[in-house]
Design an enzyme around this catalytic site. Structure first.
Site, PDB file in Angstrom:
ATOM      1  N   THR A   1       0.834  -1.199   0.000  1.00 51.72           N
ATOM      2  CA  THR A   1       0.000   0.000   0.000  1.00 51.72           C
ATOM      3  C   THR A   1       0.870   1.250   0.000  1.00 51.72           C
ATOM      4  O   THR A   1       2.028   1.230   0.405  1.00 51.72           O
ATOM      5  CB  THR A   1      -0.894   0.079   1.249  1.00 51.72           C
ATOM      6  OG1 THR A   1      -0.055   0.234   2.407  1.00 51.72           O
ATOM      7  CG2 THR A   1      -1.771  -1.132   1.392  1.00 51.72           C
ATOM      8  N   ASP A   2       0.264   2.355  -0.400  1.00 49.29           N
ATOM      9  CA  ASP A   2       0.798   3.659  -0.046  1.00 49.29           C
ATOM     10  C   ASP A   2       0.472   3.871   1.430  1.00 49.29           C
ATOM     11  O   ASP A   2      -0.156   3.028   2.067  1.00 49.29           O
ATOM     12  CB  ASP A   2       0.174   4.745  -0.928  1.00 49.29           C
ATOM     13  CG  ASP A   2       1.097   5.935  -1.118  1.00 49.29           C
ATOM     14  OD1 ASP A   2       1.830   6.270  -0.167  1.00 49.29           O
ATOM     15  OD2 ASP A   2       1.080   6.539  -2.197  1.00 49.29           O
ATOM     16  N   TRP A   3       0.870   5.007   1.973  1.00 47.88           N
ATOM     17  CA  TRP A   3       0.719   5.222   3.409  1.00 47.88           C
ATOM     18  C   TRP A   3      -0.679   5.749   3.736  1.00 47.88           C
ATOM     19  O   TRP A   3      -1.088   6.802   3.257  1.00 47.88           O
ATOM     20  CB  TRP A   3       1.799   6.191   3.896  1.00 47.88           C
ATOM     21  CG  TRP A   3       3.060   5.504   4.321  1.00 47.88           C
ATOM     22  CD1 TRP A   3       3.655   5.580   5.534  1.00 47.88           C
ATOM     23  CD2 TRP A   3       3.881   4.604   3.552  1.00 47.88           C
ATOM     24  NE1 TRP A   3       4.778   4.786   5.573  1.00 47.88           N
ATOM     25  CE2 TRP A   3       4.943   4.177   4.373  1.00 47.88           C
ATOM     26  CE3 TRP A   3       3.807   4.100   2.252  1.00 47.88           C
ATOM     27  CZ2 TRP A   3       5.938   3.289   3.957  1.00 47.88           C
ATOM     28  CZ3 TRP A   3       4.787   3.210   1.822  1.00 47.88           C
ATOM     29  CH2 TRP A   3       5.833   2.817   2.658  1.00 47.88           C
TER      30      TRP A   3
END
Length: 862
Positions: free
Chosen positions: A283-285
């Site tokens: 994932t991105d953050w």
């Protein structure tokens, strides 16, 4: 970091580093490495390594407890994942950095770790690589990034990015490779390969359809399947199938109703199904996922979720509960663990002979300068002002907001802490020394200008000076609509706001004067405005004219003052000031100097106050009334060079009157030297635009089709992204995709096709001769566009299907070849859910830009 166990060492001693998906042949030496003085990383590669990687995975997983397996699929720090030391599995370290390895932060917060040894080479942004149209520049970019990431102890570098520039307002266009799926696909592959040669996993991002920052975590992307396949997935597909990319980052947005990271169609059906991807999806953050959908639909690693305890991540304790409840099979978890281990083994994390990398070496700076130079685009040179001749220029006037501005530590996750950053002013001074007088001025519009960013102490989390702005429902300011950030002390309603809609906003920032003394605040507004300084009422105004209202205040230099502005109205306001130190020159001063100068260079454009993660721009207008200043400079001196630095398109209302226009991306720590080299002819510009420069925002597809909002994006233009839209609608832009001039001239001749008719399984070879007919050496980019003369679906007038950059001496000719395959001729057929190349006639168009086609030939597909 602890040493691996005896068990892990015994396994790792059998190999140095394993390829991820297939055995590699020894790489041949790339000449571009030699040209900049880099040593290409090499590793002994044995055929049995692939088998050994899978064997090791099968040996390790059964030894893990459920808790240990789950510990590997979520973060245990801001940029780390857990270790299982008893099995020789170490912490895995990730780092931002599509343009350089990001500075070190604290393990469990976003605060700087305050290291003195975390500087890195600041590379030109990826739009510069795209503007080079050169796979060698993509290779150099990846080689430096991978080597420096490895030297900093990183295992995954979060880049490169390949989301397309569908919307010119998009805040992250500068991080990506332009608007064309073919161009992005061809440039990302060599970059990934070069990164991964350094025992670092590249992480291509953001999968998929992250094409706006407006409500990026919630907007629902809903393209039709053909648009998805032909436009927004090819670069990711090439990364998987051609570059064997080890890691992929999902995007923030939803895809057809669920977060893209947990989309069955994107991840399980396409990425891990059709494409056979064996790497990991991260994932991105802080994305909007849930445990069951993410676990079952293919998410492998969760990073940055906004919770207090790492065990509260969706793929932490909640995942254990779902497995124990029978809602998520253990096999799904085992697959995630296997993918993570496969990457770790492939980059040598259990290997005693892992490559160590290098950082801030001379060759990396040479590479950065070379990429910067090839990414500069000469848009217009009608009076042959460029290149400047040192023997004929004794007095240069330079001005503009990007003359001495540094861009490295701004923009968001792409910020880089470099040892230095050469600005255009420094580059010119170092090149010219005392042989040429350089007069530096700061121009100011005749209109009231907002308070300069020089005085702005407040920083957005992306590192850029910003004001916080809050939108309310009414004047009571009790009900907040939303919060955001704005670059300047100037508010204009968005072009998407209903006309005459009443705005209730509050803006706040810390202002730090540069000198003590009397400051004259100036306000022009339509509506009601109240200004507080350090919580105390200072200035109020209400009216419907644009008169400038002033009030003096004595301020101390280098002290922060908290400014707060409440505004009610429809048309906006500007807050500016006059300061004791007279930061700006008057209009009369700089125009008088322009008339007398041998050369005038205006360094304008955007900055990371405009181009940045998390925020889209409101319009395509150059900020702070630059258009007015440029127009007046051109009138004062027709030979004025307008040098624009930006990461996405801007309007140019003065374009027809300008003799010389140059386009530049944020060009890294050596950029100022590349700029000076280009202006004085030591470098012949060879860049080409990787996206279209429109005359106005209204000409672009998302705006014309009313398909840009915070809720749902239908991608209504279909496959007609960027230049395809402009051709379909017969709209003439300012400058077309692929456009770029040189200090010399080239011809294309002798087009030859390997056959007049081919079958579905054949490859068509296209050959052409390129000749430099000018007086100086230079490089030209030959662009191959394909036109399907008759199709059962509407296809773009021209589709880019090949390009080649060739360097030629004066009078020199070279023959270049490009190949067309069945896939190049195909479109995505919704009826068969597959690629389809229909029989019929195709035109091969060879040119040096989209709108300058030199040669045409036709062939038939049986």
């Amino acid at each position: 970091m602890k040493r691996p166990t005896t068990f892990a060492i015994a396994l790792s001693s059998l190999f140095v580093t394993a390829p991820l998906f297939a055995a590699e042949a020894p790489a041949s030496k790339l000449s571009i490495y030699d040209e900049v003085g880099l040593v290409e990383p090499t590793r002994p590669l044995l055929q049995q390594r692939l088998d050994l990687v899978e064997q090791t995975i099968k040996t390790l997983i059964p030894q893990m407890t459920l808790a240990e397996k789950v510990s590997l699929v979520h973060a245990n720090g801001k940029f780390t994942t857990a270790a299982i030391e008893r099995l020789g599995i170490h912490e895995m370290w990730l780092s931002d950095g599509p343009h350089g390895v990001r500075h070190e932060i604290e393990r469990d917060s976003w605060n700087s770790a305050n290291w003195s040894s975390d500087d890195s080479t600041y590379l030109p942004v990826l739009t510069a690589v795209a503007a080079s149209w050169n796979i060698d520049m993509a290779t150099l970019h990846g080689a430096v990034l991978g080597s420096e990431a490895r030297h900093r102890g990183k295992d995954l570098i979060l880049g490169p990015g390949v989301n397309l520039a569908r919307l010119p307002l998009y805040g992250r266009n500068f991080e990506y490779l332009g608007e064309d799926p073919y161009l992005a696909s061809k440039l990302v592959v060599p970059q990934i390969k070069a990164i991964q040669k350094n025992d670092v996993a590249a992480t291509i991002k953001h999968f998929a359809l992250n094409t706006q920052e407006l409500n990026r975590t919630g907007v629902n992307a809903k393209p039709d399947e053909r648009t998805l396949r032909e436009v927004y997935l090819p670069a990711f597909e090439a990364a998987v199938k051609q570059a064997n990319v080890y890691a992929m980052m999902g995007s923030y947005n939803e895809f057809r109703g669920t977060n893209a990271n947990q989309s069955k169609h994107l991840v399980m059906d396409i990425l891990k199904g059709e494409w056979g991807y064996k790497g990991l999806l991260v994932t991105d953050w802080n994305v909007d996922i849930n445990t069951v959908d993410a676990a079952i639909n293919g998410l492998d690693l969760e990073m940055g979720t906004d919770v207090a305890n790492y065990q509260d991540y969706y793929l932490a304790e909640p995942l254990i509960k779902m497995i124990n409840a029978g809602k998520v099979p253990v096999a799904a978890l085992d697959d995630k663990v296997a993918r993570i281990l496969r990457v770790q083994l492939s980059i040598g994390m259990m290997d005693n002979h892992r490559l160590g990398g290098q950082r801030n070496i001379a060759a990396h700076r040479v590479a950065a300068r070379r990429i910067a130079a090839e990414g500069i685009v000469l848009l217009k040179n009608s009076r042959q002002v460029l290149p400047l001749d040192q023997s004929k220029v004794s007095n240069i006037l330079v001005l503009g907001p990007n003359l001495d501005k540094k861009h490295g530590q701004g923009g968001g996750s792409s910020e880089v802490k470099s040892l230095y950053e050469i600005t255009p002013l420094q580059g010119l001074r170092d090149k010219l020394g005392d042989r040429v007088n350089i007069t530096v001025m700061r121009a100011q519009s005749s209109q009231l200008a907002p308070i300069s960013n020089d005085y702005l102490a407040t920083r957005h989390w992306t590192g850029t000076p910003s004001w916080n702005i809050s939108y309310f429902t009414d004047d009571s300011r009790q009900k907040l609509i939303h919060e955001s950030w704005i670059a300047d002390s100037e508010f204009k309603p968005s072009s998407f706001t209903a006309k005459d809609a009443q705005q209730f906003i509050t803006m706040k920032a810390a202002i730090k004067p540069l000198e003590s003394g009397v400051h004259t605040l100036k306000v022009t507004a339509k509506g009601k405005i109240n200004i507080k300084i350090d919580g105390k009422p200072f200035m109020q105004y209400e009216g419907d004219s644009l008169e400038v209202v002033t009030k003096n205040i004595s301020l101390m230099g280098s002290k922060d003052y908290q400014f707060e502005i409440d505004y009610n109205g429809t048309d906006g306001y500007t807050l500016g000031w006059d300061t004791p130190n007279k930061l700006f020159n008057s209009e009369a001063e700089y125009l008088s100097a322009a008339k007398k100068a041998d050369a005038v260079i205006y360094f304008g454009g955007l900055s990371h106050s405009d181009d940045r993660e998390s925020i889209d721009r409101a319009d395509l207008v150059l900020p702070n009334q630059q258009d007015e200043m440029i127009a007046k400079l051109i009138e004062a001196n027709p030979n004025t060079i307008v040098f624009l630095t930006a990461g996405s398109a801007v309007e140019m209302p003065w374009k027809d009157n300008a003799s010389t226009i140059v386009w530049n991306s944020y060009s890294g720590m050596e950029g100022g030297y590349a700029v000076a080299d280009m202006l004085f002819g030591d470098v012949n510009p060879s860049g080409k635009m990787p996206f279209t420069l429109p005359k106005s925002l209204a000409d672009t597809a998302p705006i014309a089709l009313n398909d840009y909002n915070a809720t749902e994006s239908l991608y209504s233009e279909g496959v007609f992204i960027g230049h395809r839209w402009f051709e379909q609608q017969n709209i003439k832009p300012l400058f077309s995709f692929g456009h770029g001039l040189s200090y010399t001239n080239f011809t294309l001749s002798n087009i030859k096709l390997s056959a007049a008719s081919i079958s579905q399984s054949d490859t068509l070879n296209v050959a052409v001769t390129v000749t430099n007919i000018g007086k100086v050496a230079g490089a030209e980019v030959v662009q191959l566009y394909l036109h399907d003369k008759k199709a059962s679906v509407e296809r773009p007038e021209k589709e880019l299907k090949g390009f080649a950059k060739v360097m030629l001496k004066p009078g020199e000719s070279k023959q270049i070849s490009m190949q067309l395959t069945q896939r190049d001729l195909s479109f995505w057929d919704d009826k068969t859910n597959d690629w389809l190349a229909e029989a019929g006639e195709f035109d091969v168009l060879l040119g040096t830009s989209l709108d300058y086609i030199h040669l045409r030939e036709t062939f038939t597909l049986k």
